[in-house]
Design a protein around this motif. Sequence first.
Motif, PDB file in Angstrom:
ATOM      1  N   CYS A   1       0.756  -1.141  -0.032  1.00 46.00           N
ATOM      2  CA  CYS A   1       0.035  -0.031   0.079  1.00 46.00           C
ATOM      3  C   CYS A   1       0.945   1.208   0.071  1.00 46.00           C
ATOM      4  N   LEU A   2       1.075   1.888  -1.046  1.00 40.50           N
ATOM      5  CA  LEU A   2       1.601   3.064  -1.064  1.00 40.50           C
ATOM      6  C   LEU A   2       1.070   4.364  -0.105  1.00 40.50           C
ATOM      7  N   SER A   3       1.956   4.667   0.614  1.00 42.47           N
ATOM      8  CA  SER A   3       1.447   5.830   1.450  1.00 42.47           C
ATOM      9  C   SER A   3       2.324   6.898   1.246  1.00 42.47           C
ATOM     10  N   ARG A   4       2.011   8.004   0.791  1.00 43.94           N
ATOM     11  CA  ARG A   4       2.482   9.292   0.581  1.00 43.94           C
ATOM     12  C   ARG A   4       2.068  10.312   1.208  1.00 43.94           C
ATOM     13  N   GLY A   5       0.876  10.262   1.948  1.00 43.50           N
ATOM     14  CA  GLY A   5       0.405  11.315   2.888  1.00 43.50           C
ATOM     15  C   GLY A   5      -0.743  11.907   1.998  1.00 43.50           C
ATOM     16  N   PRO A   6      -1.820  12.327   3.045  1.00 41.73           N
ATOM     17  CA  PRO A   6      -2.951  12.646   2.302  1.00 41.73           C
ATOM     18  C   PRO A   6      -2.705  13.805   1.411  1.00 41.73           C
ATOM     19  N   VAL A   7      -2.036  14.931   1.568  1.00 44.68           N
ATOM     20  CA  VAL A   7      -2.134  16.030   0.598  1.00 44.68           C
ATOM     21  C   VAL A   7      -1.514  15.621  -0.530  1.00 44.68           C
ATOM     22  N   ARG A   8      -0.430  14.843  -0.520  1.00 46.78           N
ATOM     23  CA  ARG A   8       0.303  14.395  -1.861  1.00 46.78           C
ATOM     24  C   ARG A   8      -0.364  13.596  -2.700  1.00 46.78           C
ATOM     25  N   THR A   9      -1.178  12.719  -1.956  1.00 45.39           N
ATOM     26  CA  THR A   9      -2.099  11.536  -2.701  1.00 45.39           C
ATOM     27  C   THR A   9      -3.320  12.220  -3.365  1.00 45.39           C
ATOM     28  N   PHE A  10      -4.041  13.263  -2.527  1.00 48.16           N
ATOM     29  CA  PHE A  10      -4.915  13.978  -3.234  1.00 48.16           C
ATOM     30  C   PHE A  10      -4.374  14.895  -4.546  1.00 48.16           C
ATOM     31  N   ARG A  11      -3.344  15.440  -4.391  1.00 51.40           N
ATOM     32  CA  ARG A  11      -2.786  16.269  -5.657  1.00 51.40           C
ATOM     33  C   ARG A  11      -2.478  15.225  -6.875  1.00 51.40           C
ATOM     34  N   ARG A  12      -1.892  14.041  -6.508  1.00 53.27           N
ATOM     35  CA  ARG A  12      -1.556  13.248  -7.530  1.00 53.27           C
ATOM     36  C   ARG A  12      -2.907  12.500  -7.930  1.00 53.27           C
ATOM     37  N   ARG A  13      -3.911  12.001  -7.238  1.00 51.48           N
ATOM     38  CA  ARG A  13      -5.160  11.540  -7.528  1.00 51.48           C
ATOM     39  C   ARG A  13      -5.869  12.643  -8.679  1.00 51.48           C
TER      40      ARG A  13
ATOM     41  N   LYS B   1     -13.870  12.354 -14.556  1.00 55.36           N
ATOM     42  CA  LYS B   1     -15.354  12.851 -14.106  1.00 55.36           C
ATOM     43  C   LYS B   1     -15.192  14.523 -14.238  1.00 55.36           C
ATOM     44  N   SER B   2     -16.198  15.061 -13.518  1.00 53.65           N
ATOM     45  CA  SER B   2     -16.355  16.358 -13.742  1.00 53.65           C
ATOM     46  C   SER B   2     -15.483  17.142 -12.580  1.00 53.65           C
ATOM     47  N   VAL B   3     -14.908  18.160 -12.857  1.00 55.98           N
ATOM     48  CA  VAL B   3     -14.051  18.740 -11.999  1.00 55.98           C
ATOM     49  C   VAL B   3     -14.745  18.802 -10.257  1.00 55.98           C
ATOM     50  N   PRO B   4     -15.991  19.177 -10.355  1.00 57.65           N
ATOM     51  CA  PRO B   4     -16.737  19.451  -8.848  1.00 57.65           C
ATOM     52  C   PRO B   4     -16.595  17.938  -8.292  1.00 57.65           C
ATOM     53  N   PHE B   5     -17.040  17.056  -9.060  1.00 60.17           N
ATOM     54  CA  PHE B   5     -17.191  15.521  -8.754  1.00 60.17           C
ATOM     55  C   PHE B   5     -15.559  15.291  -8.160  1.00 60.17           C
ATOM     56  N   LEU B   6     -14.657  15.408  -8.922  1.00 65.46           N
ATOM     57  CA  LEU B   6     -13.126  14.991  -8.479  1.00 65.46           C
ATOM     58  C   LEU B   6     -12.705  15.897  -7.324  1.00 65.46           C
ATOM     59  N   LEU B   7     -13.088  17.253  -7.208  1.00 67.90           N
ATOM     60  CA  LEU B   7     -12.933  17.643  -6.013  1.00 67.90           C
ATOM     61  C   LEU B   7     -13.600  17.252  -4.690  1.00 67.90           C
ATOM     62  N   ARG B   8     -14.946  16.902  -4.936  1.00 73.56           N
ATOM     63  CA  ARG B   8     -15.522  16.420  -3.571  1.00 73.56           C
ATOM     64  C   ARG B   8     -14.947  14.843  -3.376  1.00 73.56           C
ATOM     65  N   ARG B   9     -14.755  14.128  -4.333  1.00 74.35           N
ATOM     66  CA  ARG B   9     -14.300  12.822  -4.066  1.00 74.35           C
ATOM     67  C   ARG B   9     -12.846  12.813  -3.582  1.00 74.35           C
ATOM     68  N   GLY B  10     -12.025  13.871  -4.244  1.00 75.60           N
ATOM     69  CA  GLY B  10     -10.729  13.779  -3.536  1.00 75.60           C
ATOM     70  C   GLY B  10     -10.536  14.548  -2.203  1.00 75.60           C
ATOM     71  N   TRP B  11     -11.534  15.471  -1.862  1.00 79.14           N
ATOM     72  CA  TRP B  11     -11.483  15.872  -0.347  1.00 79.14           C
ATOM     73  C   TRP B  11     -11.960  14.896   0.720  1.00 79.14           C
TER      74      TRP B  11
ATOM     75  N   LEU C   1     -11.654  11.661   0.223  1.00 79.04           N
ATOM     76  CA  LEU C   1     -10.565  10.594   0.113  1.00 79.04           C
ATOM     77  C   LEU C   1      -9.268  11.123   1.129  1.00 79.04           C
ATOM     78  N   MET C   2      -9.131  12.361   1.215  1.00 73.34           N
ATOM     79  CA  MET C   2      -7.687  13.040   1.870  1.00 73.34           C
ATOM     80  C   MET C   2      -8.311  13.057   3.304  1.00 73.34           C
ATOM     81  N   ARG C   3      -9.574  13.058   3.558  1.00 70.17           N
ATOM     82  CA  ARG C   3      -9.746  13.134   4.993  1.00 70.17           C
ATOM     83  C   ARG C   3      -9.823  11.791   5.488  1.00 70.17           C
ATOM     84  N   LEU C   4     -10.102  10.822   4.740  1.00 66.81           N
ATOM     85  CA  LEU C   4     -10.109   9.263   5.017  1.00 66.81           C
ATOM     86  C   LEU C   4      -8.687   8.739   4.891  1.00 66.81           C
ATOM     87  N   GLU C   5      -7.902   9.312   4.398  1.00 69.00           N
ATOM     88  CA  GLU C   5      -6.547   8.530   3.866  1.00 69.00           C
ATOM     89  C   GLU C   5      -6.071   7.842   4.979  1.00 69.00           C
TER      90      GLU C   5
END
Length: 168
Positions: free
Chosen positions: A91-103, A113-123, A125-129
Motif C-alpha cells: 500500500c503506497l503511503s505518501r500522505g493525504p495531501v500528496r495523494t490528493f494532488r496526484r489523484r 469525471k467532472s471537476v466538482p465531482f473530482l474535488l468532492r471525491r478527492g476531499w 478521500l483525503m480526509r479518510l486517507e
Amino acid sequence: DDPTLPLVAGTSDIDWDDPASWDADTAVTAIERLCRTRTAQVPVYDISLSARTGETTVDIGGTPLFIAEGIFAAEIVDRCRELGLLADALCLSRGPVRTFRRRFLRDLKEGRKSVPFLLRRGWRLMRLERSIVARQTALGAYACDREEALSRLAAAAVAGRPAPTSAP
C-alpha cells in the motif's frame, strides 16, 4: 446502471471507492488465470461513463511477476496468498495531501469525471486517507513509500518469493 451499486452518503454519486462496487471473485479468477496460463480476459472500463465498455486480453508472457494494483487490491490479499499467487502486497503511503494532488491531476488529465465531482471525491478521500491505509494494512498490505515498494518488488521478482516484512 446496476441499482445495487453503493452510493456516496447524501448524494446520488456511485461510490466507486466502496469495495461493494467491485467484483472480487472475477478479479481473483483473472489473477489466477494470469499466474497459471500467463493470459486472461479482463474488462475495459470508461471511468467517465462509469461503465464497462468491453474486454481485452492481457498477456504477461514470461515476466517473473505482474502487479495487480488498485484501491481494492488488499481486499483479495488473503485469497491470493491461499492460492499461492501472492509475491507481496503493498500500500503506497505518501500522505493525504500528496495523494490528493496526484489523484486529482491524474483524474483531471484522463477526463475521468467532472471537476466538482473530482474535488468532492478527492476531499473526502483525503480526509479518510489514514483510515484507508490502516484498513489496507489490516487486510494484509504493507504500507511503504515509492522507494521501498520498488525495492520490495525487485526482491520479489528476483527471489520468486515474498519480500521481507520489514525494510532492509
